[in-house]
Design a protein around this motif. Sequence first.
Motif, PDB file in Angstrom:
ATOM      1  N   GLY A 114      61.521  21.562  41.919  1.00 50.85           N
ATOM      2  CA  GLY A 114      61.992  21.135  40.606  1.00 50.85           C
ATOM      3  C   GLY A 114      62.682  19.781  40.705  1.00 50.85           C
ATOM      4  O   GLY A 114      63.574  19.581  41.521  1.00 50.85           O
ATOM      5  N   HIS A 115      62.260  18.849  39.848  1.00 44.89           N
ATOM      6  CA  HIS A 115      62.814  17.489  39.873  1.00 44.89           C
ATOM      7  C   HIS A 115      62.979  17.022  38.436  1.00 44.89           C
ATOM      8  O   HIS A 115      61.971  16.860  37.756  1.00 44.89           O
ATOM      9  CB  HIS A 115      61.868  16.563  40.630  1.00 44.89           C
ATOM     10  CG  HIS A 115      62.275  15.134  40.659  1.00 44.89           C
ATOM     11  ND1 HIS A 115      63.253  14.667  41.513  1.00 44.89           N
ATOM     12  CD2 HIS A 115      61.881  14.056  39.937  1.00 44.89           C
ATOM     13  CE1 HIS A 115      63.394  13.355  41.324  1.00 44.89           C
ATOM     14  NE2 HIS A 115      62.575  12.963  40.373  1.00 44.89           N
ATOM     15  N   THR A 116      64.128  16.845  37.950  1.00 39.02           N
ATOM     16  CA  THR A 116      65.419  17.033  38.545  1.00 39.02           C
ATOM     17  C   THR A 116      66.351  17.540  37.465  1.00 39.02           C
ATOM     18  O   THR A 116      66.177  17.173  36.296  1.00 39.02           O
ATOM     19  CB  THR A 116      65.943  15.712  39.167  1.00 39.02           C
ATOM     20  OG1 THR A 116      67.335  15.793  39.505  1.00 39.02           O
ATOM     21  CG2 THR A 116      65.779  14.525  38.216  1.00 39.02           C
ATOM     22  N   LEU A 117      67.347  18.361  37.839  1.00 45.09           N
ATOM     23  CA  LEU A 117      68.238  18.904  36.807  1.00 45.09           C
ATOM     24  C   LEU A 117      69.119  17.820  36.206  1.00 45.09           C
ATOM     25  O   LEU A 117      69.489  17.908  35.041  1.00 45.09           O
ATOM     26  CB  LEU A 117      69.070  20.054  37.387  1.00 45.09           C
ATOM     27  CG  LEU A 117      68.238  21.287  37.772  1.00 45.09           C
ATOM     28  CD1 LEU A 117      69.089  22.321  38.495  1.00 45.09           C
ATOM     29  CD2 LEU A 117      67.568  21.908  36.546  1.00 45.09           C
ATOM     30  N   LEU A 118      69.442  16.794  36.982  1.00 49.68           N
ATOM     31  CA  LEU A 118      70.216  15.683  36.402  1.00 49.68           C
ATOM     32  C   LEU A 118      69.982  14.410  37.212  1.00 49.68           C
ATOM     33  O   LEU A 118      70.480  14.275  38.326  1.00 49.68           O
ATOM     34  CB  LEU A 118      71.730  16.023  36.402  1.00 49.68           C
ATOM     35  CG  LEU A 118      72.612  14.974  35.724  1.00 49.68           C
ATOM     36  CD1 LEU A 118      72.269  14.840  34.240  1.00 49.68           C
ATOM     37  CD2 LEU A 118      74.094  15.299  35.884  1.00 49.68           C
ATOM     38  N   TRP A 119      69.202  13.491  36.648  1.00 51.45           N
ATOM     39  CA  TRP A 119      69.069  12.152  37.259  1.00 51.45           C
ATOM     40  C   TRP A 119      70.272  11.378  36.750  1.00 51.45           C
ATOM     41  O   TRP A 119      70.250  10.833  35.646  1.00 51.45           O
ATOM     42  CB  TRP A 119      67.755  11.496  36.821  1.00 51.45           C
ATOM     43  CG  TRP A 119      67.395  10.289  37.609  1.00 51.45           C
ATOM     44  CD1 TRP A 119      68.206   9.558  38.424  1.00 51.45           C
ATOM     45  CD2 TRP A 119      66.100   9.670  37.656  1.00 51.45           C
ATOM     46  NE1 TRP A 119      67.507   8.522  38.992  1.00 51.45           N
ATOM     47  CE2 TRP A 119      66.214   8.564  38.536  1.00 51.45           C
ATOM     48  CE3 TRP A 119      64.869   9.926  37.052  1.00 51.45           C
ATOM     49  CZ2 TRP A 119      65.143   7.727  38.804  1.00 51.45           C
ATOM     50  CZ3 TRP A 119      63.801   9.084  37.328  1.00 51.45           C
ATOM     51  CH2 TRP A 119      63.934   8.004  38.196  1.00 51.45           C
ATOM     52  N   HIS A 120      71.335  11.421  37.584  1.00 51.13           N
ATOM     53  CA  HIS A 120      72.620  10.918  37.099  1.00 51.13           C
ATOM     54  C   HIS A 120      72.696   9.395  37.237  1.00 51.13           C
ATOM     55  O   HIS A 120      73.392   8.850  38.101  1.00 51.13           O
ATOM     56  CB  HIS A 120      73.785  11.610  37.827  1.00 51.13           C
ATOM     57  CG  HIS A 120      75.078  11.430  37.108  1.00 51.13           C
ATOM     58  ND1 HIS A 120      76.138  10.733  37.628  1.00 51.13           N
ATOM     59  CD2 HIS A 120      75.454  11.815  35.861  1.00 51.13           C
ATOM     60  CE1 HIS A 120      77.111  10.706  36.746  1.00 51.13           C
ATOM     61  NE2 HIS A 120      76.731  11.361  35.670  1.00 51.13           N
ATOM     62  N   HIS A 121      71.956   8.748  36.366  1.00 51.52           N
ATOM     63  CA  HIS A 121      71.762   7.308  36.408  1.00 51.52           C
ATOM     64  C   HIS A 121      71.508   6.909  34.949  1.00 51.52           C
ATOM     65  O   HIS A 121      70.581   7.429  34.313  1.00 51.52           O
ATOM     66  CB  HIS A 121      70.523   7.035  37.269  1.00 51.52           C
ATOM     67  CG  HIS A 121      70.241   5.600  37.554  1.00 51.52           C
ATOM     68  ND1 HIS A 121      70.382   4.597  36.619  1.00 51.52           N
ATOM     69  CD2 HIS A 121      69.815   5.001  38.686  1.00 51.52           C
ATOM     70  CE1 HIS A 121      70.044   3.442  37.170  1.00 51.52           C
ATOM     71  NE2 HIS A 121      69.705   3.654  38.415  1.00 51.52           N
ATOM     72  N   PRO A 122      72.323   5.990  34.404  1.00 53.17           N
ATOM     73  CA  PRO A 122      72.228   5.730  32.958  1.00 53.17           C
ATOM     74  C   PRO A 122      70.839   5.276  32.522  1.00 53.17           C
ATOM     75  O   PRO A 122      70.408   5.583  31.418  1.00 53.17           O
ATOM     76  CB  PRO A 122      73.278   4.627  32.731  1.00 53.17           C
ATOM     77  CG  PRO A 122      73.656   4.120  34.076  1.00 53.17           C
ATOM     78  CD  PRO A 122      73.368   5.199  35.068  1.00 53.17           C
ATOM     79  N   GLN A 123      70.126   4.587  33.408  1.00 57.82           N
ATOM     80  CA  GLN A 123      68.800   4.085  33.043  1.00 57.82           C
ATOM     81  C   GLN A 123      67.831   5.215  32.700  1.00 57.82           C
ATOM     82  O   GLN A 123      66.877   5.023  31.957  1.00 57.82           O
ATOM     83  CB  GLN A 123      68.256   3.277  34.227  1.00 57.82           C
ATOM     84  CG  GLN A 123      66.962   2.574  33.941  1.00 57.82           C
ATOM     85  CD  GLN A 123      66.396   1.889  35.186  1.00 57.82           C
ATOM     86  OE1 GLN A 123      67.086   1.748  36.200  1.00 57.82           O
ATOM     87  NE2 GLN A 123      65.152   1.469  35.103  1.00 57.82           N
ATOM     88  N   TRP A 124      68.084   6.396  33.257  1.00 55.19           N
ATOM     89  CA  TRP A 124      67.118   7.485  33.114  1.00 55.19           C
ATOM     90  C   TRP A 124      67.629   8.587  32.205  1.00 55.19           C
ATOM     91  O   TRP A 124      67.059   9.675  32.173  1.00 55.19           O
ATOM     92  CB  TRP A 124      66.730   8.009  34.502  1.00 55.19           C
ATOM     93  CG  TRP A 124      66.183   6.907  35.359  1.00 55.19           C
ATOM     94  CD1 TRP A 124      66.827   6.263  36.369  1.00 55.19           C
ATOM     95  CD2 TRP A 124      64.902   6.278  35.237  1.00 55.19           C
ATOM     96  NE1 TRP A 124      66.029   5.284  36.892  1.00 55.19           N
ATOM     97  CE2 TRP A 124      64.840   5.271  36.225  1.00 55.19           C
ATOM     98  CE3 TRP A 124      63.798   6.479  34.405  1.00 55.19           C
ATOM     99  CZ2 TRP A 124      63.724   4.447  36.389  1.00 55.19           C
ATOM    100  CZ3 TRP A 124      62.680   5.665  34.573  1.00 55.19           C
ATOM    101  CH2 TRP A 124      62.652   4.669  35.557  1.00 55.19           C
ATOM    102  N   PHE A 125      68.701   8.308  31.472  1.00 57.26           N
ATOM    103  CA  PHE A 125      69.170   9.252  30.453  1.00 57.26           C
ATOM    104  C   PHE A 125      68.365   9.035  29.181  1.00 57.26           C
ATOM    105  O   PHE A 125      68.020   7.897  28.848  1.00 57.26           O
ATOM    106  CB  PHE A 125      70.652   8.984  30.135  1.00 57.26           C
ATOM    107  CG  PHE A 125      71.629   9.810  30.928  1.00 57.26           C
ATOM    108  CD1 PHE A 125      71.388  10.109  32.248  1.00 57.26           C
ATOM    109  CD2 PHE A 125      72.807  10.280  30.334  1.00 57.26           C
ATOM    110  CE1 PHE A 125      72.301  10.865  32.982  1.00 57.26           C
ATOM    111  CE2 PHE A 125      73.715  11.031  31.060  1.00 57.26           C
ATOM    112  CZ  PHE A 125      73.464  11.334  32.379  1.00 57.26           C
ATOM    113  N   PRO A 126      68.096  10.117  28.430  1.00 55.16           N
ATOM    114  CA  PRO A 126      67.518   9.893  27.099  1.00 55.16           C
ATOM    115  C   PRO A 126      68.550   9.170  26.222  1.00 55.16           C
ATOM    116  O   PRO A 126      69.761   9.372  26.404  1.00 55.16           O
ATOM    117  CB  PRO A 126      67.248  11.303  26.575  1.00 55.16           C
ATOM    118  CG  PRO A 126      68.083  12.220  27.402  1.00 55.16           C
ATOM    119  CD  PRO A 126      68.344  11.543  28.721  1.00 55.16           C
ATOM    120  N   ASP A 127      68.061   8.353  25.310  1.00 55.55           N
ATOM    121  CA  ASP A 127      68.983   7.569  24.472  1.00 55.55           C
ATOM    122  C   ASP A 127      69.971   8.450  23.730  1.00 55.55           C
ATOM    123  O   ASP A 127      71.149   8.107  23.600  1.00 55.55           O
ATOM    124  CB  ASP A 127      68.189   6.719  23.460  1.00 55.55           C
ATOM    125  CG  ASP A 127      67.475   5.569  24.157  1.00 55.55           C
ATOM    126  OD1 ASP A 127      67.834   5.262  25.314  1.00 55.55           O
ATOM    127  OD2 ASP A 127      66.542   5.003  23.552  1.00 55.55           O
TER     128      ASP A 127
END
Length: 385
Positions: A114-127
């Motif tokens: 499973g990839h990934t429960l939290l990509w903790h990087h602002p670039q990859w957050f939904p708006d």
Amino acid sequence: MIDRRTLLATAAAAIAAPATAGATSWSQTPSSLRELAAAKGVMFGSALPAQPVMAQGSAEAETYLAVIAAECGALVCENEMKWPALRPNVTDFTFERSDAIVAYAAAHEMKMRGHTLLWHHPQWFPDWLTNHDFGSRPASEAERILTAHIRRVCEHYPQVVSWDVINETVDADTGELRETSLSRAMGQSVLDVAFHTAREAAPHAQLVYNDYMSWEAGHERHRAGVMRLLEGFKSRGVPIDALGVQSHIGSGNSDDSVGFDTAQETEWRRFLDETTGMGLKLAITEFDVHDKNLPADPVVRDREVAALGRRYLDLMLEYPQLDTVMAWGMTDRYTWLQGRWPRQDGLAKRPTPYDTDFRAKPLRQAMAAAFEAAASRPPLVSAPA
Ligand code: XIL
């Protein structure tokens, strides 16, 4: 119009022939990467986007899927389990595309990462998450959104054997933790909460911190930052089982060398020794070998890519704690690297085990040889590969 049988036969021919001709069909040949890895306790597989699964029946999709089905014992969604894919807004979940990949894996007796429960990087957050109004009690609202997401996704996919709980939260340039709307609302406890929630919601899955630190010059701060993060997790009793080493290798290769020198190797081994010394397992989660700066000649390029891939896999497989090797795509035709960091000569890149026509390349043989040379280890999941 080429029929399906011919396409499958083409893909089959691309895969190394079985050691002995006989009753086993080509898709179960003992020389598939899946079988060679499994024989040593290593789970081998690849990232896959939903596209070919959803386009089943089309010639191109079928050819790629024939390679996937023959070579892979596990799949991971390339993008479909990330927040922007699963979460159109704060309340809804859209599982159709990831469901398609998971169903395909099940039909072919493949495991799921499973990839990934939290990509903790602002670039990859939904708006919507970046711009969310966390209200008068921001910490509890952030925690509510985070934990609801992790619970729902883990419960929807109980078959996932290993979760990248947090992806890339260490800033590669500074070694510091990244800030996002969630960490601004609830502090860096966002990371611990994610692991604790994942353990509750997916008690049987391996829980992984995943990042792209490597041996390369310039990665010193990144490695040090990841090490601080892992030590913090361990000292606070956070339930983490493994470090995911993405292994997008070769991107820093210079004109005169694609390898790593002795000093770099020593530093890299020290990093892996410290990680495993904490009791953590290792997983190669996104393997590919970037050929951006290699010579144009495809024969030379393929040879150097294979040589670096082999050296790297040999080193990593020396660690009995390494139980997973995932390629980030199996064919040059669809690799994410075609769209990024272009070569100066504009040529297509050749960073994966199969070329754009789905023919096996020297990198594929290097991977097979690395698995064959590896020692046996305890597998991540003991069921058949
Ligand atoms: C990449 C995908 O391959 C691309 O299709 C997408 O546009 C961006 O993400 N590290 C990761 C992966 O953890 O999720 C990234 O995947 C590659 C780098």
